[in-house]
Design a protein around this motif. Structure first.
Motif, PDB file in Angstrom:
ATOM      1  N   PRO A 184      -1.087   5.704  -3.700  1.00 14.97           N
ATOM      2  CA  PRO A 184      -0.945   5.372  -2.275  1.00 14.97           C
ATOM      3  C   PRO A 184      -0.528   3.937  -1.996  1.00 14.97           C
ATOM      4  CG  PRO A 184      -3.257   5.534  -2.872  1.00 14.97           C
ATOM      5  CD  PRO A 184      -2.478   6.033  -4.048  1.00 14.97           C
ATOM      6  N   MET A 185      -0.725   3.039  -2.973  1.00 13.25           N
ATOM      7  CA  MET A 185      -0.354   1.635  -2.775  1.00 13.25           C
ATOM      8  C   MET A 185       0.729   1.188  -3.745  1.00 13.25           C
ATOM      9  SD  MET A 185      -4.134   0.022  -2.127  1.00 13.25           S
ATOM     10  CE  MET A 185      -5.084   1.262  -3.012  1.00 13.25           C
ATOM     11  N   PHE A 186       1.357   2.117  -4.448  1.00  9.98           N
ATOM     12  CA  PHE A 186       2.375   1.752  -5.442  1.00  9.98           C
ATOM     13  C   PHE A 186       3.672   1.321  -4.773  1.00  9.98           C
ATOM     14  CE2 PHE A 186       5.949   2.731  -8.216  1.00  9.98           C
ATOM     15  CZ  PHE A 186       5.586   2.078  -9.379  1.00  9.98           C
ATOM     16  N   ASP A 187       4.133   2.103  -3.806  1.00 11.65           N
ATOM     17  CA  ASP A 187       5.387   1.832  -3.106  1.00 11.65           C
ATOM     18  C   ASP A 187       5.092   0.910  -1.919  1.00 11.65           C
ATOM     19  OD1 ASP A 187       7.460   2.395  -0.917  1.00 11.65           O
ATOM     20  OD2 ASP A 187       8.371   3.407  -2.625  1.00 11.65           O
ATOM     21  N   ASP A 188       5.777  -0.232  -1.843  1.00 13.20           N
ATOM     22  CA  ASP A 188       5.448  -1.200  -0.790  1.00 13.20           C
ATOM     23  C   ASP A 188       5.736  -0.661   0.603  1.00 13.20           C
ATOM     24  OD1 ASP A 188       8.190  -1.276  -1.053  1.00 13.20           O
ATOM     25  OD2 ASP A 188       8.351  -3.451  -1.190  1.00 13.20           O
ATOM     26  N   ARG A 189       6.671   0.277   0.730  1.00 17.44           N
ATOM     27  CA  ARG A 189       6.956   0.855   2.049  1.00 17.44           C
ATOM     28  C   ARG A 189       5.776   1.691   2.531  1.00 17.44           C
ATOM     29  NH1 ARG A 189      12.018   4.317   0.605  1.00 17.44           N
ATOM     30  NH2 ARG A 189      10.519   4.790  -1.070  1.00 17.44           N
ATOM     31  N   VAL A 190       5.213   2.481   1.645  1.00 20.38           N
ATOM     32  CA  VAL A 190       4.036   3.283   1.987  1.00 20.38           C
ATOM     33  C   VAL A 190       2.842   2.366   2.219  1.00 20.38           C
ATOM     34  CG1 VAL A 190       2.472   5.111   1.215  1.00 20.38           C
ATOM     35  CG2 VAL A 190       4.910   5.243   0.666  1.00 20.38           C
ATOM     36  N   ARG A 191       2.703   1.370   1.369  1.00 21.62           N
ATOM     37  CA  ARG A 191       1.575   0.434   1.483  1.00 21.62           C
ATOM     38  C   ARG A 191       1.561  -0.251   2.845  1.00 21.62           C
ATOM     39  NH1 ARG A 191       2.528  -2.164  -3.066  1.00 21.62           N
ATOM     40  NH2 ARG A 191       3.438  -4.071  -2.215  1.00 21.62           N
ATOM     41  N   ASP A 192       2.730  -0.591   3.362  1.00 22.95           N
ATOM     42  CA  ASP A 192       2.810  -1.270   4.658  1.00 22.95           C
ATOM     43  C   ASP A 192       2.407  -0.363   5.823  1.00 22.95           C
ATOM     44  OD1 ASP A 192       3.619  -3.591   3.438  1.00 22.95           O
ATOM     45  OD2 ASP A 192       5.759  -3.297   3.847  1.00 22.95           O
ATOM     46  N   LEU A 193       2.386   0.941   5.602  1.00 17.02           N
ATOM     47  CA  LEU A 193       1.980   1.879   6.662  1.00 17.02           C
ATOM     48  C   LEU A 193       0.468   2.031   6.752  1.00 17.02           C
ATOM     49  CD1 LEU A 193       4.576   4.747   6.021  1.00 17.02           C
ATOM     50  CD2 LEU A 193       4.622   3.077   7.890  1.00 17.02           C
ATOM     51  N   LEU A 194      -0.247   1.547   5.748  1.00 16.09           N
ATOM     52  CA  LEU A 194      -1.698   1.764   5.698  1.00 16.09           C
ATOM     53  C   LEU A 194      -2.432   0.811   6.632  1.00 16.09           C
ATOM     54  CD1 LEU A 194      -2.179   2.111   1.819  1.00 16.09           C
ATOM     55  CD2 LEU A 194      -1.844   3.930   3.502  1.00 16.09           C
ATOM     56  N   ASP A 195      -3.368   1.365   7.396  1.00 14.92           N
ATOM     57  CA  ASP A 195      -4.237   0.540   8.231  1.00 14.92           C
ATOM     58  C   ASP A 195      -5.430   0.015   7.441  1.00 14.92           C
ATOM     59  OD1 ASP A 195      -3.074   0.798  11.044  1.00 14.92           O
ATOM     60  OD2 ASP A 195      -3.210   2.897  10.428  1.00 14.92           O
ATOM     61  N   PHE A 196      -5.764   0.720   6.359  1.00 12.24           N
ATOM     62  CA  PHE A 196      -6.855   0.278   5.487  1.00 12.24           C
ATOM     63  C   PHE A 196      -6.675   0.977   4.148  1.00 12.24           C
ATOM     64  CE2 PHE A 196     -11.251  -0.054   3.893  1.00 12.24           C
ATOM     65  CZ  PHE A 196     -11.507  -1.393   4.174  1.00 12.24           C
ATOM     66  N   SER A 197      -7.076   0.286   3.067  1.00 12.43           N
ATOM     67  CA  SER A 197      -6.880   0.859   1.736  1.00 12.43           C
ATOM     68  C   SER A 197      -8.106   0.630   0.863  1.00 12.43           C
ATOM     69  CB  SER A 197      -5.635   0.259   1.075  1.00 12.43           C
ATOM     70  OG  SER A 197      -5.718  -1.161   1.046  1.00 12.43           O
ATOM     71  N   ILE A 198      -8.401   1.629   0.022  1.00 14.31           N
ATOM     72  CA  ILE A 198      -9.549   1.594  -0.874  1.00 14.31           C
ATOM     73  C   ILE A 198      -9.088   1.965  -2.278  1.00 14.31           C
ATOM     74  CG2 ILE A 198     -11.911   2.427  -1.289  1.00 14.31           C
ATOM     75  CD1 ILE A 198     -10.449   3.521   1.912  1.00 14.31           C
ATOM     76  N   TYR A 199      -9.664   1.305  -3.269  1.00 17.91           N
ATOM     77  CA  TYR A 199      -9.399   1.643  -4.666  1.00 17.91           C
ATOM     78  C   TYR A 199     -10.735   1.919  -5.349  1.00 17.91           C
ATOM     79  CZ  TYR A 199      -7.428   1.436  -9.386  1.00 17.91           C
ATOM     80  OH  TYR A 199      -7.033   1.747 -10.667  1.00 17.91           O
ATOM     81  N   LEU A 200     -10.842   3.073  -6.010  1.00 20.31           N
ATOM     82  CA  LEU A 200     -12.022   3.408  -6.793  1.00 20.31           C
ATOM     83  C   LEU A 200     -11.742   3.015  -8.235  1.00 20.31           C
ATOM     84  CD1 LEU A 200     -12.945   6.947  -5.370  1.00 20.31           C
ATOM     85  CD2 LEU A 200     -13.647   4.679  -4.555  1.00 20.31           C
ATOM     86  N   ASP A 201     -12.448   1.994  -8.710  1.00 17.93           N
ATOM     87  CA  ASP A 201     -12.174   1.397 -10.017  1.00 17.93           C
ATOM     88  C   ASP A 201     -13.312   1.733 -10.979  1.00 17.93           C
ATOM     89  OD1 ASP A 201     -11.100  -0.090 -12.040  1.00 17.93           O
ATOM     90  OD2 ASP A 201     -11.659  -2.049 -11.202  1.00 17.93           O
ATOM     91  N   ILE A 202     -13.098   2.740 -11.793  1.00 19.97           N
ATOM     92  CA  ILE A 202     -14.113   3.178 -12.748  1.00 19.97           C
ATOM     93  C   ILE A 202     -13.796   2.550 -14.103  1.00 19.97           C
ATOM     94  CG2 ILE A 202     -15.380   5.160 -13.647  1.00 19.97           C
ATOM     95  CD1 ILE A 202     -15.209   4.996 -10.559  1.00 19.97           C
ATOM     96  N   SER A 203     -14.738   1.804 -14.658  1.00 25.87           N
ATOM     97  CA  SER A 203     -14.492   1.129 -15.930  1.00 25.87           C
ATOM     98  C   SER A 203     -14.247   2.147 -17.040  1.00 25.87           C
ATOM     99  CB  SER A 203     -15.679   0.238 -16.299  1.00 25.87           C
ATOM    100  OG  SER A 203     -16.808   1.029 -16.647  1.00 25.87           O
TER     101      SER A 203
END
Length: 406
Positions: A184-203
């Protein structure tokens, strides 16, 4: 619903317009305008189309959730939709293998639906689903942009059962659109459309422990096959998925506990909620005193803690060059009803009444992570997203009044 026929080239609002003359049936229903155009197409679709336009005073709020497979996205989605009320279900009467979940307020789209290659095609080309070459980012951008603007789309479906690309399904603009998946945040065009973003980072350590527990105990896989599967995905994960966390407004990081020396079971977890400062409509959660550095062991008369106990930490930090606040919990709860004690010491959690976090946790006590920081922080982020949505919609509603006064 009253229906009339007209010829028009005029835009009804900034979200939708007709650029060429076409015979159009226009139906008005509540706050939506629905076009049935005999020669038009929905974004991404074929044949006769339906375009749903927002009424101008509302716009879809878009949330992005990124994580590797098996990292808790589905559980997070269930917690989030519960905060808004109503159960999220697949589209009624549609493809039984649809990945989409719809509730009264939210629509959750799985970005696997934008795979450009089916399972066989990926094998033939020697790429994984994590590889950008196996995904259609142009279509992803066009359709997320359309939905954000109030325009319905014919979204493709990736069938996880067959590994094939199924015929598309109609997705109408919801109040809140959640796009979840690998990119969801890989492409900067899509990223710019996001009002808020979350990443689940599992070690890696926790991911490995989880996968062993699931695939060996539940699916009968061997330890060697599990290790091979993880190693095969790792290069693409490191190259294309993991770097997205630098763009996230909030990261939920899951690590091995520090309360048990040399723990390798992954049952007791240390979870960190990393919150970026300066994000519009979002104020980071804090413990006791905003901006201070605090360690807190709450175990005692008001919170039952069996071995190895519970420890919280809060303080400012930097993350990929950004100023952040970090709230950390190590350990697990014995009794969820006692969570109210911890909740009462947290601020900026965007609850509507005292004890709402505890109520949500008790409501979903059977969800994975409900006795540790993963469930707690997923619930808090869900409440923060609800607050963000309400701030965005209230500011849009206030804008016409301010313009009138001017």
């Amino acid at each position: 619903m009253a229906v009339s026929t007209l010829y028009t080239t005029q835009a009804l609002n900034s979200a939708c317009s007709i650029s060429t003359p076409a015979k159009t049936h226009v139906g008005f229903h509540q706050k939506q305008v629905v076009f049935y155009r005999r020669s038009s197409k929905r974004v991404g679709g074929g044949g006769s189309g339906v375009i749903t336009c927002s009424a101008g005073d509302s716009q879809t709020v878009v949330i992005g959730l990124a994580a590797d497979s098996g990292c808790g996205k589905s559980t997070f989605m269930r917690r989030l939709t519960s905060v808004f009320g109503g159960a999220a279900e697949p589209p009624k009467g549609g493809n039984p293998d649809s990945n989409t979940l719809i509730s009264d307020t939210t629509t959750v789209i799985c970005l696997d639906d934008y795979h450009s290659l089916d399972r066989t095609g990926r094998k033939e080309k020697g790429v994984t689903a994590l590889d950008p070459r196996a995904n259609d980012f142009d279509l992803m951008y066009e359709q997320v942009k359309a939905l954000k603007s109030g325009i319905a789309v014919d979204k493709p479906i990736y069938n996880h059962v067959t590994g094939l690309l199924d015929p598309p399904e109609l997705i109408k603009p919801p109040k809140i659109l959640v796009i979840e998946g690998l990119h969801p945040m890989f492409d900067d065009r899509v990223r710019d459309l996001l009002d808020f973003s979350i990443y689940l980072d599992i070690s890696n350590e926790v991911k490995f422990a989880w996968k062993i527990q699931r695939d060996m105990a539940e699916r009968g896989h061997s330890l060697e096959s599990i290790k091979a599967s993880i190693e095969a995905r790792k290069p693409d994960f490191d190259a294309y998925i993991d770097p997205q966390k630098q763009y996230a407004d909030a990261v939920i990081e899951v690590l091995p506990t520090q309360l048990i020396p040399d723990d390798n079971e992954g049952k007791v977890l240390r979870v960190r909620l990393i919150m970026k400062e300066g994000v519009e409509n979002f104020s980071p959660v804090y413990l006791f005193d905003e901006g201070s550095t605090i360690s807190w062991i709450p175990c005692g008369r008001k919170l039952t803690c069996s071995y190895p106990g519970i420890k919280f930490h809060y303080g400012p930090d930097t993350y990929f060059g950004n100023e952040v606040s970090i709230l950390e919990m190590d350990g697990q709860f014995d009794r969820l009803d006692e969570l109210i004690y911890v909740e009462s010491h947290l601020s900026n959690i965007s609850t509507k009444f005292y004890g709402e976090v505890t109520q949500q946790m008790l409501k979903h006590a059977d969800f994975p992570g409900s006795n540790n920081g993963t469930g707690l922080f997923q619930t808090i982020v869900g409440l923060k997203i609800r607050d963000l949505y309400e701030q965005i919609t209230s500011s849009k509603a206030a804008a016409p009044l301010e313009a009138t006064k001017a």
